[in-house]
Design a protein around this motif. Structure first.
Motif, short mmCIF file in Angstrom:
data_model
loop_
_atom_site.label_atom_id
_atom_site.label_comp_id
_atom_site.label_asym_id
_atom_site.label_seq_id
_atom_site.Cartn_x
_atom_site.Cartn_y
_atom_site.Cartn_z
N LYS A 190 40.95 35.53 34.45
CA LYS A 190 40.69 34.83 35.59
C LYS A 190 40.43 35.80 36.80
CE LYS A 190 41.24 31.16 36.58
NZ LYS A 190 40.26 29.78 36.80
N LEU A 191 40.91 36.86 36.81
CA LEU A 191 40.40 37.84 37.77
C LEU A 191 39.10 37.99 37.83
CD1 LEU A 191 43.43 40.64 38.16
CD2 LEU A 191 42.55 38.77 39.68
N GLU A 192 38.49 38.40 36.56
CA GLU A 192 36.97 38.66 36.26
C GLU A 192 36.07 37.39 37.04
OE1 GLU A 192 36.18 39.95 32.51
OE2 GLU A 192 37.52 41.71 32.64
N GLU A 193 36.71 36.37 36.64
CA GLU A 193 35.93 34.93 36.77
C GLU A 193 35.92 34.69 38.18
OE1 GLU A 193 37.14 30.23 36.45
OE2 GLU A 193 37.60 31.44 34.73
N ILE A 194 36.98 34.94 38.87
CA ILE A 194 36.95 34.61 40.21
C ILE A 194 36.22 35.73 41.11
CG2 ILE A 194 38.93 33.31 40.30
CD1 ILE A 194 40.51 35.59 41.37
N ASN A 195 35.87 36.86 40.57
CA ASN A 195 35.12 37.88 41.28
C ASN A 195 33.69 37.80 40.98
OD1 ASN A 195 35.06 40.14 43.00
ND2 ASN A 195 35.09 41.27 41.33
N ILE A 196 33.22 36.78 40.16
CA ILE A 196 31.84 36.69 39.99
C ILE A 196 31.40 35.73 41.20
CG2 ILE A 196 30.10 35.53 38.34
CD1 ILE A 196 31.89 36.21 36.02
N TRP A 197 30.24 36.04 41.72
CA TRP A 197 29.50 35.29 42.68
C TRP A 197 28.78 34.23 42.17
CZ3 TRP A 197 24.40 34.71 44.42
CH2 TRP A 197 24.29 33.98 45.71
#
Length: 368
Positions: free
Chosen positions: A227-234
């Protein structure tokens, strides 16, 4: 076992009117609230019943009857003074213990730390990996510690499902924490990887206060890193600029700026882009509302206020809140709203390798 049963009984007294329970401080808060409700119900019935009983028992039977004199009763004085005092002391003791628990966050390293920034009228949550979201995402398998700050006026962050609330005060940092109940999510069912609960501002902060709502999303611990990786993708869906701009507008700008010409806290965006000789409050005019004017209005909004909006104070949106790519998306969206730019958006798509961190013009060219 007896204390647990009593606490469950008092939580049951609350009935179905309490918010969802997702952990946090709900055990203490709900039990204490149920105790207060029980005391209220008990004394309402007791006092009301005694009033009715005495009204009937001691009603006047004869018009010539003379009432007997009333004398002092020490046992009666003690009976109606001591029990209420003991009840208040119990409420204080349990409430103070709960307050100290709420006010004492876990030691550094034992909680996931997130920075919560409030401004009129939305929230921005900053994560250690650099991600910034409008919703608050927290892991289910550890406590979460929030460092609260306001860039303008007094706000207050309230998560009913966690029974957690803290004022967000300009010019200082406040801290709050809570730990979700892991059972609200499940690692065995993809449909239950996440659970969402309301998050509100509960301190009146101006015209858009009632719209300052978002969600707390509890994420199963096994899915947290993903989830952290997902929300850090613009722009993860690679939306066209104008379409992305409509989403950025809805998340950040809609509370103050309309797109249909309706009056609001700030100027409407309808027919704004490309407008010539745009009058400013300082007596000057902007030759044309172009990319540079919009960028400056986002980054330093109070330097050039339009006529009629002298008293409006907009919070500055820095790169950490609205990225350069989001600014380009807003500009392209504004073009689709204006008769002064009849061709609509100029940039149809972002470059494939563009991640939103650098400035980009209407041709798709970026600059470091």
């Amino acid at each position: 076992m007896t204390l647990a049963f009593i606490a469950d009984f008092f939580r049951w007294i609350n009935g179905p009117w309490m918010p969802d329970d997702a952990g946090g401080f709900s055990d203490n808060v709900d039990a204490l609230n149920g105790f207060v409700m029980f005391v209220s119900y008990f004394f309402t019935v007791l006092i009301g019943g005694l009033m009715i009983f005495f009204a009937i028992k001691f009603r006047q039977k004869d018009k010539n009857e003379v009432a007997k004199g009333i004398t002092h009763s020490t046992p009666l004085e003690i009976a109606w003074t001591l029990p209420p005092m003991l009840i208040v002391l119990v409420i204080f003791a349990v409430g103070f213990r709960g307050y100290m628990d709420m006010s004492t966050p876990p030691r550094a390293g034992n909680a996931y730390e997130i920075r919560a920034v409030a401004n009129k009228w939305d929230w921005n949550f900053h994560y250690p990996n650099g991600a910034v979201t409008k919703k608050l995402f927290v892991p289910s398998d550890r406590p979460t510690k929030l460092t609260l700050e306001s860039v303008d006026v007094l706000h207050s962050l309230f998560v009913p499902a966690m029974r957690a609330k803290k004022d967000v005060v300009p010019g200082r940092f406040n801290v709050m924490w809570f730990e979700p109940d892991p059972s609200v999510v499940s690692s065995d069912d993809p449909e239950k990887y996440e659970a969402a609960y309301p998050l509100h501002c509960t301190e009146y902060c101006g015209q858009g206060h009632s719209q300052m709502n978002t969600e707390l999303v509890v994420v199963d611990g096994s899915q947290w890193e993903a989830k952290l990786e997902e929300i850090n993708i613009w722009n993860p869906d690679r939306l066209p600029p104008a379409e992305l701009g409509a989403i950025v507008y809805a998340n950040n700008c809609a509370s103050c700026h309309s797109v249909d010409g309706a009056a609001n806290t700030g100027p409407t965006w309808k027919d704004l882009y490309g407008k010539q000789n745009y009058a400013m409050a300082v007596g000057e005019t902007v030759a044309v509302v172009d990319d540079n004017y919009i960028l400056n209005s986002i980054r330093q909004p109070n330097l050039q206020k339009a006529v009629g909006f002298e008293g409006a104070n907009m919070s500055a949106y820095g790169e950490g809140v609205i990225k350069s790519g989001d600014v380009r998306a807003l500009i392209e969206y504004m073009k689709t709203l204006s008769v002064h730019h009849p061709n609509g958006a100029d940039l149809d798509a972002f470059p494939d390798d563009y991640e939103g961190d650098t400035a980009i013009d209407a041709t798709g060219a970026t600059s470091e």
